[in-house]
Design a protein around this motif. Structure first.
Motif, PDB file in Angstrom:
ATOM      1  N   LEU A  13       0.826  -1.203   0.000  1.00  0.00           N
ATOM      2  CA  LEU A  13       0.000   0.000   0.000  1.00  0.00           C
ATOM      3  C   LEU A  13       0.863   1.258   0.000  1.00  0.00           C
ATOM      4  O   LEU A  13       0.544   2.232  -0.688  1.00  0.00           O
ATOM      5  CB  LEU A  13      -0.937  -0.010   1.213  1.00  0.00           C
ATOM      6  N   PHE A  14       1.961   1.231   0.761  1.00  0.00           N
ATOM      7  CA  PHE A  14       2.877   2.380   0.749  1.00  0.00           C
ATOM      8  C   PHE A  14       3.465   2.554  -0.646  1.00  0.00           C
ATOM      9  O   PHE A  14       3.588   3.690  -1.135  1.00  0.00           O
ATOM     10  CB  PHE A  14       4.000   2.183   1.770  1.00  0.00           C
ATOM     11  N   TYR A  18       3.216   5.859  -2.807  1.00  0.00           N
ATOM     12  CA  TYR A  18       4.463   6.562  -3.129  1.00  0.00           C
ATOM     13  C   TYR A  18       4.636   6.714  -4.636  1.00  0.00           C
ATOM     14  O   TYR A  18       5.036   7.780  -5.122  1.00  0.00           O
ATOM     15  CB  TYR A  18       5.648   5.803  -2.530  1.00  0.00           C
ATOM     16  N   GLU A  19       4.323   5.670  -5.392  1.00  0.00           N
ATOM     17  CA  GLU A  19       4.471   5.767  -6.851  1.00  0.00           C
ATOM     18  C   GLU A  19       3.473   6.757  -7.446  1.00  0.00           C
ATOM     19  O   GLU A  19       3.746   7.385  -8.473  1.00  0.00           O
ATOM     20  CB  GLU A  19       4.305   4.390  -7.499  1.00  0.00           C
ATOM     21  N   ALA A  61      -5.030   8.624  -2.579  1.00  0.00           N
ATOM     22  CA  ALA A  61      -3.850   9.180  -3.251  1.00  0.00           C
ATOM     23  C   ALA A  61      -4.255  10.098  -4.395  1.00  0.00           C
ATOM     24  O   ALA A  61      -3.621  11.133  -4.629  1.00  0.00           O
ATOM     25  CB  ALA A  61      -2.951   8.052  -3.768  1.00  0.00           C
ATOM     26  N   LEU A  62      -5.318   9.745  -5.108  1.00  0.00           N
ATOM     27  CA  LEU A  62      -5.814  10.607  -6.191  1.00  0.00           C
ATOM     28  C   LEU A  62      -6.272  11.956  -5.639  1.00  0.00           C
ATOM     29  O   LEU A  62      -5.976  13.004  -6.221  1.00  0.00           O
ATOM     30  CB  LEU A  62      -6.964   9.923  -6.930  1.00  0.00           C
ATOM     31  N   ASN A  63      -6.994  11.926  -4.532  1.00  0.00           N
ATOM     32  CA  ASN A  63      -7.421  13.177  -3.913  1.00  0.00           C
ATOM     33  C   ASN A  63      -6.216  14.027  -3.524  1.00  0.00           C
ATOM     34  O   ASN A  63      -6.188  15.235  -3.762  1.00  0.00           O
ATOM     35  CB  ASN A  63      -8.276  12.890  -2.669  1.00  0.00           C
ATOM     36  N   LEU A  96       9.889  -3.609 -10.446  1.00  0.00           N
ATOM     37  CA  LEU A  96       9.623  -2.752  -9.295  1.00  0.00           C
ATOM     38  C   LEU A  96      10.685  -1.663  -9.196  1.00  0.00           C
ATOM     39  O   LEU A  96      10.375  -0.494  -8.981  1.00  0.00           O
ATOM     40  CB  LEU A  96       9.590  -3.575  -8.008  1.00  0.00           C
ATOM     41  N   ALA A  97      11.954  -2.057  -9.355  1.00  0.00           N
ATOM     42  CA  ALA A  97      13.053  -1.091  -9.256  1.00  0.00           C
ATOM     43  C   ALA A  97      12.909   0.014 -10.289  1.00  0.00           C
ATOM     44  O   ALA A  97      13.106   1.197  -9.978  1.00  0.00           O
ATOM     45  CB  ALA A  97      14.396  -1.806  -9.423  1.00  0.00           C
ATOM     46  N   GLU A  98      12.557  -0.357 -11.509  1.00  0.00           N
ATOM     47  CA  GLU A  98      12.388   0.656 -12.557  1.00  0.00           C
ATOM     48  C   GLU A  98      11.224   1.591 -12.234  1.00  0.00           C
ATOM     49  O   GLU A  98      11.301   2.805 -12.430  1.00  0.00           O
ATOM     50  CB  GLU A  98      12.149  -0.008 -13.909  1.00  0.00           C
ATOM     51  N   SER A  99      10.150   1.020 -11.674  1.00  0.00           N
ATOM     52  CA  SER A  99       8.945   1.828 -11.424  1.00  0.00           C
ATOM     53  C   SER A  99       9.139   2.840 -10.306  1.00  0.00           C
ATOM     54  O   SER A  99       8.472   3.868 -10.286  1.00  0.00           O
ATOM     55  CB  SER A  99       7.761   0.910 -11.098  1.00  0.00           C
ATOM     56  N   VAL A 100      10.056   2.565  -9.353  1.00  0.00           N
ATOM     57  CA  VAL A 100      10.259   3.494  -8.238  1.00  0.00           C
ATOM     58  C   VAL A 100      11.520   4.346  -8.418  1.00  0.00           C
ATOM     59  O   VAL A 100      11.886   5.110  -7.526  1.00  0.00           O
ATOM     60  CB  VAL A 100      10.340   2.762  -6.874  1.00  0.00           C
TER      61      VAL A 100
END
Length: 290
Positions: A13-14, A18-19, A61-63, A96-100
């Motif tokens: 969830l974090f 965060y992304e 997160a959208l809000n 995952l590494a690329e996405s963050v």
């Protein structure tokens, strides 16, 4: 006693928050808001707790993202994501590494809020379109179109060439050594001719207010970094957002987080996060998951 699903999925969830936000502090706030909502839910009516929680975090997160979009217009200088100290395990999950990565999160910042949410949920977490549709409040057919546009937008802006972990680390260590010793020639050799430097001081630390282009200009700016401080400057290789990066300390205090994009053995992007409010996650690795 069975572990609460929110606690069990907290790292996931974090990572979602965060992304979507690029800010660890805002991601934590979103998790707190989502936890309060979860605490008031009748669990017997929740079929899939993981999916339910991801939807809740996405909406919160959208809000937050829509609010941040307005505040970031007033940000002093260039805005970069919060750097996170991560474990080597994150780097082993290449997607995952690329996405963050700082580079990817900077690209995601150019998407509209809903586009960013759809891209993250589909491309990173591989959620079905109908689940994403429920999370963002759009029809599934619309979500598919948004996902296609977001993919094309990101693909046009992200680095094309992938490098091995060992090559990335070798270039990072060479860069940090040249930076620490102020070797202008070595800095020039390790960077591509069209390298771009982006620094984030947030008005709280000295930093270029706009991107700096070209190897000579960038090298000169970097070479001056350790000349303006009376206290000793130290550089340390660290795992930063799933990749090899650097931590710069002045007189023992964290001053800059360094993230580099390496293509064909040369650095094409230098990201320097100097805003002290963004350097609070460099002592303890953050758990990320998908």
């Amino acid at each position: 006693m069975t572990e609460d699903p929110f606690v069990a999925h907290r790292s996931l969830l974090f990572t979602v928050a965060y992304e979507m936000l690029g800010s660890a502090a805002d991601a934590e706030d979103v998790l707190q808001e989502s936890w309060l909502r979860w605490a008031g839910v009748d669990r017997s009516r929740v079929g899939d707790a993981r999916a339910y929680l991801v939807r809740t975090v996405t909406r919160q997160a959208l809000n937050r993202l829509r609010t941040l979009a307005r505040s970031r217009e007033d940000y002093v200088g260039e805005w970069l994501p919060d750097p996170l100290l991560t474990s080597p395990d994150v780097a082993e999950d290449m997607e995952l590494a690329e996405s963050v990565s700082i580079a990817m999160l900077t690209v995601l910042e150019t998407l509209r809020p809903t586009e960013r949410a759809v891209f993250v949920l589909r491309e990173v977490f591989e959620l079905p379109y109908d689940e994403i549709a429920e999370a963002v409040g759009k029809p599934a057919a619309t979500v598919r179109q948004i996902a296609r546009r977001a993919r094309e937008h990101v693909a046009a802006r992200q680095p094309r060439v992938k490098v091995s972990r060992s090559e990335q680390r070798a270039v990072v260590e060479r860069f940090l050594l040249a930076l620490r010793t102020g070797q202008l020639r070595e800095l020039v050799e390790v960077m591509a001719p069209d390298v771009v430097l982006i620094a984030d001081g947030g008005g709280l630390a000295a930093a270029a207010l706009a991107p700096i282009h070209g190897v000579d200009l960038v090298a000169n700016v970097l070479a001056r970094t350790n000349q303006v401080h009376v206290a000793p400057l130290t550089t340390t290789p660290v795992w930063l957002n799933g990749a090899s990066g650097g931590r710069i300390e002045i007189d023992g205090e964290p001053a800059t987080a360094v993230s580099l994009v390496v293509e064909e053995g040369r650095i094409t992007r230098v990201y320097l996060v100097r805003n002290p409010l963004k350097l609070t996650r460099l002592d303890e690795p953050v758990e990320l998951a998908r």
